[in-house]
Design an enzyme around this catalytic site. Structure first.
Site, PDB file in Angstrom:
ATOM      1  N   SER A 137      -7.432 -13.745  10.269  1.00  0.00           N
ATOM      2  CA  SER A 137      -6.457 -14.821  10.189  1.00  0.00           C
ATOM      3  C   SER A 137      -5.328 -14.394   9.247  1.00  0.00           C
ATOM      4  O   SER A 137      -4.729 -13.340   9.466  1.00  0.00           O
ATOM      5  CB  SER A 137      -7.138 -16.119   9.752  1.00  0.00           C
ATOM      6  OG  SER A 137      -6.309 -17.234   9.973  1.00  0.00           O
ATOM      7  N   TRP A 138      -5.022 -15.165   8.195  1.00  0.00           N
ATOM      8  CA  TRP A 138      -4.035 -14.692   7.226  1.00  0.00           C
ATOM      9  C   TRP A 138      -4.465 -13.338   6.641  1.00  0.00           C
ATOM     10  O   TRP A 138      -3.614 -12.505   6.323  1.00  0.00           O
ATOM     11  CB  TRP A 138      -3.828 -15.700   6.109  1.00  0.00           C
ATOM     12  CG  TRP A 138      -3.188 -15.087   4.896  1.00  0.00           C
ATOM     13  CD1 TRP A 138      -3.785 -14.720   3.728  1.00  0.00           C
ATOM     14  CD2 TRP A 138      -1.806 -14.688   4.771  1.00  0.00           C
ATOM     15  NE1 TRP A 138      -2.877 -14.135   2.874  1.00  0.00           N
ATOM     16  CE2 TRP A 138      -1.657 -14.099   3.490  1.00  0.00           C
ATOM     17  CE3 TRP A 138      -0.692 -14.767   5.612  1.00  0.00           C
ATOM     18  CZ2 TRP A 138      -0.441 -13.605   3.034  1.00  0.00           C
ATOM     19  CZ3 TRP A 138       0.531 -14.268   5.154  1.00  0.00           C
ATOM     20  CH2 TRP A 138       0.643 -13.698   3.883  1.00  0.00           C
TER      21      TRP A 138
END
Length: 329
Positions: free
Chosen positions: A116-117
């Site tokens: 994700s991030w």
């Protein structure tokens, strides 16, 4: 009759061998830990959010007999201080922190792992310091583009989760819902403590309710819930308002096509990922020919979906085997 091989599962829980705090600016101090084999393949695992904080479960994607495992809490979250701080908190500050940690622990090159991030930050670090990266293992690709932000936080994912979306927008008056990102930003950075907490709870719950095809994912129990959602929502919104602090919308993808030509990688992405749709991973795989893309047909965004766990551990096992072979050559 062909039988499908059983899916790999997480390695057993194990404790950190050592922990530390690293002063990275006059304002910020980050928490880091090391576990596994001190002579193993070095890997740094980068958590999501931004603002999510690291988790002991992240250690379990690596064989502790073969890996020297580093985790760190990024600025303003987890056990790093000051908590929920937005000043001196940009992608490039975090990239510098990773490099500061690498130098501090005496690692020359390491594998970089993130979802994700964490995939965004992994890529930003890799294009800035390609000479320090042995390879990348990434999950749930996110490039902080305007289209991705609009899809999840404004108009897109809510069509699949209309019930959760109504709970997400509840703290925002109808008149301000034309730009939800800025409406949340005003509250998350404002002086009204209750409005800030209400917004943080709604923001964090929205992501938790859409992460997995199995159902809602709850706040990690290792943190006070209100403290966790405050840092998580404030730091995420801060980064997204600033478009990840990238020069332009496609900057990171363009840099990957230029800087990752000689870096091997594995991308694992759920077919039904609503938080970070598969189209972003697909675009990255085309820009980065040395990466292998694995599309998991029965998974969403969560790193804990069985099919995603299976492919991530296959990837880390494969990198460890290659490292061991080269070390023995």
């Amino acid at each position: 009759m062909n039988r499908r091989a059983p899916r790999r599962i997480l390695y057993p829980r194990h404790d950190a061998r050592r922990t530390g705090r690293l002063r990275v600016s006059e304002l910020h101090e980050i928490f880091w830990e090391e576990s596994g084999n001190p002579d193993g393949l070095p890997v740094v695992a980068l958590h999501g959010g931004p603002g999510g904080g690291s988790s002991p479960e992240m250690r379990r994607f690596f064989d502790p007999e073969r890996y020297r495992i580093f985790l760190m809490d990024q600025r303003g979250c987890g056990r790093s201080t000051p908590h929920s701080e937005l000043r001196e908190n940009t992608t490039w500050d975090l990239v510098d922190d990773i490099e500061t940690l690498r130098d501090h622990v005496g690692v020359d090159k390491w594998l970089v792992f993130g979802g994700s991030w964490g995939s965004t930050l992994s890529l930003a670090y890799a294009v800035t310091h390609p000479e320090r990266v042995l390879g990348l293992v990434l999950r749930g690709i996110f490039l902080v583009s305007k289209a991705e932000i609009q899809w999840f936080y404004q108009n897109g994912a809510g069509r699949l989760f209309p019930d959760a979306y109504d709970r997400y927008v509840a703290p925002i008056p109808e008149a301000e819902r034309g730009d939800l990102l800025m409406a949340f930003h005003r509250r998350l950075t404002g002086d009204d403590k209750q409005a800030r907490l209400d917004a943080a709870r709604a923001w964090s719950r929205w992501e938790g309710e859409t992460l997995s095809i199995k159902g809602p994912v709850t706040t990690p129990p290792r943190f006070n819930e209100d403290d966790f959602v405050d840092a998580f929502a404030r730091i995420e919104c801060h980064y997204f308002v600033n478009r990840g602090f990238f020069a332009h919308d496609t900057w990171l993808l363009e840099e990957c096509s230029k800087k990752l030509k000689n870096i091997p990688g594995v991308i694992v992405h759920g077919r039904y990922d609503v938080v970070t749709p598969l189209s972003t991973a697909w675009a990255l795989s085309k820009a980065w020919p040395k990466a292998q893309l694995h599309i998991i047909p029965d998974a969403g965004h969560s790193s804990m979906e069985p099919g995603i766990v299976d492919k991530l551990i296959q990837a880390t096992d494969d990198f460890a085997a290659i490292y061991a072979e080269k070390a023995g050559a």
